[in-house]
Design a protein around this motif. Structure first.
Motif, PDB file in Angstrom:
ATOM      1  N   MET A  15       0.850  -1.203   0.000  1.00 49.91           N
ATOM      2  CA  MET A  15       0.000   0.000   0.000  1.00 49.91           C
ATOM      3  C   MET A  15       0.879   1.245   0.000  1.00 49.91           C
ATOM      4  O   MET A  15       1.918   1.288   0.664  1.00 49.91           O
ATOM      5  N   GLY A  16       0.442   2.233  -0.752  1.00 43.04           N
ATOM      6  CA  GLY A  16       1.147   3.505  -0.772  1.00 43.04           C
ATOM      7  C   GLY A  16       2.188   3.618  -1.872  1.00 43.04           C
ATOM      8  O   GLY A  16       2.631   4.730  -2.199  1.00 43.04           O
ATOM      9  N   ASN A  17       2.578   2.463  -2.442  1.00 40.73           N
ATOM     10  CA  ASN A  17       3.574   2.504  -3.526  1.00 40.73           C
ATOM     11  C   ASN A  17       2.959   3.019  -4.826  1.00 40.73           C
ATOM     12  O   ASN A  17       1.738   3.074  -4.981  1.00 40.73           O
ATOM     13  N   ASP A  18       3.856   3.357  -5.769  1.00 39.81           N
ATOM     14  CA  ASP A  18       3.461   3.750  -7.117  1.00 39.81           C
ATOM     15  C   ASP A  18       3.950   2.677  -8.080  1.00 39.81           C
ATOM     16  O   ASP A  18       5.095   2.220  -7.977  1.00 39.81           O
ATOM     17  N   ARG A  63      -5.669   8.959  -8.992  1.00 34.67           N
ATOM     18  CA  ARG A  63      -4.417   8.251  -8.729  1.00 34.67           C
ATOM     19  C   ARG A  63      -4.019   7.405  -9.942  1.00 34.67           C
ATOM     20  O   ARG A  63      -2.868   6.989 -10.062  1.00 34.67           O
ATOM     21  N   PHE A  64      -4.987   7.141 -10.821  1.00 38.93           N
ATOM     22  CA  PHE A  64      -4.726   6.368 -12.034  1.00 38.93           C
ATOM     23  C   PHE A  64      -4.475   7.343 -13.177  1.00 38.93           C
ATOM     24  O   PHE A  64      -5.332   8.180 -13.479  1.00 38.93           O
ATOM     25  N   SER A  65      -3.327   7.236 -13.813  1.00 39.11           N
ATOM     26  CA  SER A  65      -3.031   8.134 -14.925  1.00 39.11           C
ATOM     27  C   SER A  65      -2.513   7.328 -16.116  1.00 39.11           C
ATOM     28  O   SER A  65      -1.443   6.724 -16.067  1.00 39.11           O
ATOM     29  N   PRO A  66      -3.301   7.306 -17.190  1.00 38.49           N
ATOM     30  CA  PRO A  66      -2.843   6.637 -18.406  1.00 38.49           C
ATOM     31  C   PRO A  66      -1.943   7.560 -19.215  1.00 38.49           C
ATOM     32  O   PRO A  66      -2.039   8.786 -19.101  1.00 38.49           O
ATOM     33  N   ILE A  78      -0.169   4.043 -11.553  1.00 34.68           N
ATOM     34  CA  ILE A  78      -1.053   4.135 -10.390  1.00 34.68           C
ATOM     35  C   ILE A  78      -0.246   4.646  -9.203  1.00 34.68           C
ATOM     36  O   ILE A  78       0.768   4.058  -8.826  1.00 34.68           O
ATOM     37  N   ASN A  79      -0.700   5.754  -8.645  1.00 37.30           N
ATOM     38  CA  ASN A  79      -0.034   6.339  -7.468  1.00 37.30           C
ATOM     39  C   ASN A  79      -0.729   5.889  -6.186  1.00 37.30           C
ATOM     40  O   ASN A  79      -1.921   5.588  -6.178  1.00 37.30           O
ATOM     41  N   SER A  80       0.046   5.885  -5.113  1.00 35.36           N
ATOM     42  CA  SER A  80      -0.509   5.655  -3.769  1.00 35.36           C
ATOM     43  C   SER A  80      -1.478   4.476  -3.751  1.00 35.36           C
ATOM     44  O   SER A  80      -2.661   4.615  -3.401  1.00 35.36           O
ATOM     45  N   LEU A  81      -0.985   3.321  -4.117  1.00 30.95           N
ATOM     46  CA  LEU A  81      -1.833   2.135  -4.246  1.00 30.95           C
ATOM     47  C   LEU A  81      -2.586   1.814  -2.971  1.00 30.95           C
ATOM     48  O   LEU A  81      -2.071   1.948  -1.856  1.00 30.95           O
ATOM     49  N   GLU A  82      -3.847   1.385  -3.150  1.00 32.34           N
ATOM     50  CA  GLU A  82      -4.721   1.017  -2.044  1.00 32.34           C
ATOM     51  C   GLU A  82      -5.118  -0.451  -2.194  1.00 32.34           C
ATOM     52  O   GLU A  82      -5.050  -1.019  -3.280  1.00 32.34           O
ATOM     53  N   LEU A  83      -5.559  -1.038  -1.060  1.00 31.08           N
ATOM     54  CA  LEU A  83      -5.963  -2.448  -1.089  1.00 31.08           C
ATOM     55  C   LEU A  83      -7.028  -2.703  -2.159  1.00 31.08           C
ATOM     56  O   LEU A  83      -7.011  -3.719  -2.849  1.00 31.08           O
ATOM     57  N   THR A 109      -2.744  -8.163 -16.211  1.00 33.93           N
ATOM     58  CA  THR A 109      -1.775  -7.962 -15.125  1.00 33.93           C
ATOM     59  C   THR A 109      -2.529  -8.125 -13.819  1.00 33.93           C
ATOM     60  O   THR A 109      -3.458  -7.363 -13.540  1.00 33.93           O
ATOM     61  N   ARG A 110      -2.137  -9.148 -13.049  1.00 31.33           N
ATOM     62  CA  ARG A 110      -2.793  -9.361 -11.760  1.00 31.33           C
ATOM     63  C   ARG A 110      -2.059  -8.534 -10.718  1.00 31.33           C
ATOM     64  O   ARG A 110      -0.913  -8.821 -10.377  1.00 31.33           O
ATOM     65  N   LEU A 111      -2.716  -7.473 -10.259  1.00 35.69           N
ATOM     66  CA  LEU A 111      -2.141  -6.571  -9.259  1.00 35.69           C
ATOM     67  C   LEU A 111      -2.663  -6.960  -7.883  1.00 35.69           C
ATOM     68  O   LEU A 111      -3.869  -7.036  -7.670  1.00 35.69           O
ATOM     69  N   THR A 112      -1.745  -7.198  -6.969  1.00 39.13           N
ATOM     70  CA  THR A 112      -2.108  -7.503  -5.583  1.00 39.13           C
ATOM     71  C   THR A 112      -1.453  -6.471  -4.688  1.00 39.13           C
ATOM     72  O   THR A 112      -0.223  -6.333  -4.689  1.00 39.13           O
ATOM     73  N   VAL A 113      -2.279  -5.744  -3.953  1.00 40.11           N
ATOM     74  CA  VAL A 113      -1.774  -4.735  -3.029  1.00 40.11           C
ATOM     75  C   VAL A 113      -1.896  -5.290  -1.616  1.00 40.11           C
ATOM     76  O   VAL A 113      -2.986  -5.703  -1.187  1.00 40.11           O
ATOM     77  N   VAL A 114      -0.770  -5.312  -0.907  1.00 41.29           N
ATOM     78  CA  VAL A 114      -0.769  -5.904   0.446  1.00 41.29           C
ATOM     79  C   VAL A 114      -0.463  -4.844   1.517  1.00 41.29           C
ATOM     80  O   VAL A 114       0.020  -3.758   1.184  1.00 41.29           O
TER      81      VAL A 114
END
Lengths: 114, 113
Positions: A15-18, A63-66, A78-83, A109-114
């Motif tokens: 969480m919180g990463n970009d 937070r999502f910018s293409p 994706i900035n400041s990733l959330e669960l 792309t399987r994104l998992t935010v921990v």
């Protein structure tokens, strides 16, 4: 000879990463998309670019910018990733001129935010 | 607003039986209706599509019908096989040049051998 390719296939982050996901298509299509598929398998469009111009921007957090450097590439940052961002993100492309046509999807792309 | 409803959400059939999945759409200007199959862990792939100037289209064991008046379209799979097991999505375009597709909620089809 992949038509629509995206990288990475898996992304695990805190969480919180970009993070960024990259997409490229070699079909010569003029339009590219990002779709999000949640845990219930629901496919929802997020963004669309036509010849590098943003034409669809659904109600997605800023937070999502293409970014589309050219019509063959569409990246998603994706900035400041959330669960709640955990999902499978699919890039797709189609020839949108003239109405509806087949959308070709990347492998996801399987994104998992921990 | 733009909406595509898909039923049923799950469908279990015996091998060799037929399977039918139904969708309704809200935008009367929609003119393109694709069906996608998504196997576990894979990307959605087009299996058949139909345009609004056609009422029915068939490709081997799969067929799609469209009723523009009722804004319904359906996928029919005959002589189902275990490899037909997957999630199936219907979709409808939003009548513009954006190529935007609105997807149904998906149907998980299980074909029992």
């Amino acid at each position: 000879d992949t038509a629509v390719s995206q990288t990475p296939k898996y992304l695990v982050t805190q969480m919180g990463n970009d993070k960024s996901i990259k997409c490229e298509q070699n079909l010569g299509h003029d339009t590219m998309y990002w779709y999000k598929q949640d845990s219930k398998k629901f496919l929802k469009i997020m963004f669309s670019y036509n010849n590098k111009e943003l034409i669809i921007n659904e109600t997605v957090p800023n937070r999502f910018s293409p970014k589309s450097p050219d019509k063959a590439h569409l990246n998603l940052h994706i900035n400041s990733l959330e669960l709640g961002d955990s999902a499978v993100y699919f890039c797709a492309s189609s020839q949108a001129r003239g109405g509806g046509t087949e959308a070709f999807f990347g492998q996801g792309t399987r994104l998992t935010v921990v | 607003g733009e909406n595509v409803e898909q039923h049923p959400s799950t469908l279990s059939v015996q091998e060799g039986d037929s399977a039918v999945i139904k969708c309704t759409y809200s935008d009367s200007a929609s003119n393109y209706f694709p069906w996608y199959k998504q196997e576990l862990g894979k990307r959605p792939q087009l299996i058949i599509d139909i345009r609004s100037n056609v009422g029915e289209k068939k490709d081997q064991r799969i067929a799609v019908t469209l009723n523009k008046t009722a804004k319904h379209f359906s996928l029919h799979i005959t002589e189902t096989q275990p490899e037909d097991s997957a999630v199936y999505f219907c979709a409808a375009n939003i009548a513009s040049n954006t190529g935007k597709l609105i997807f149904g909620q998906g149907t998980t089809l299980q074909v029992k051998p």
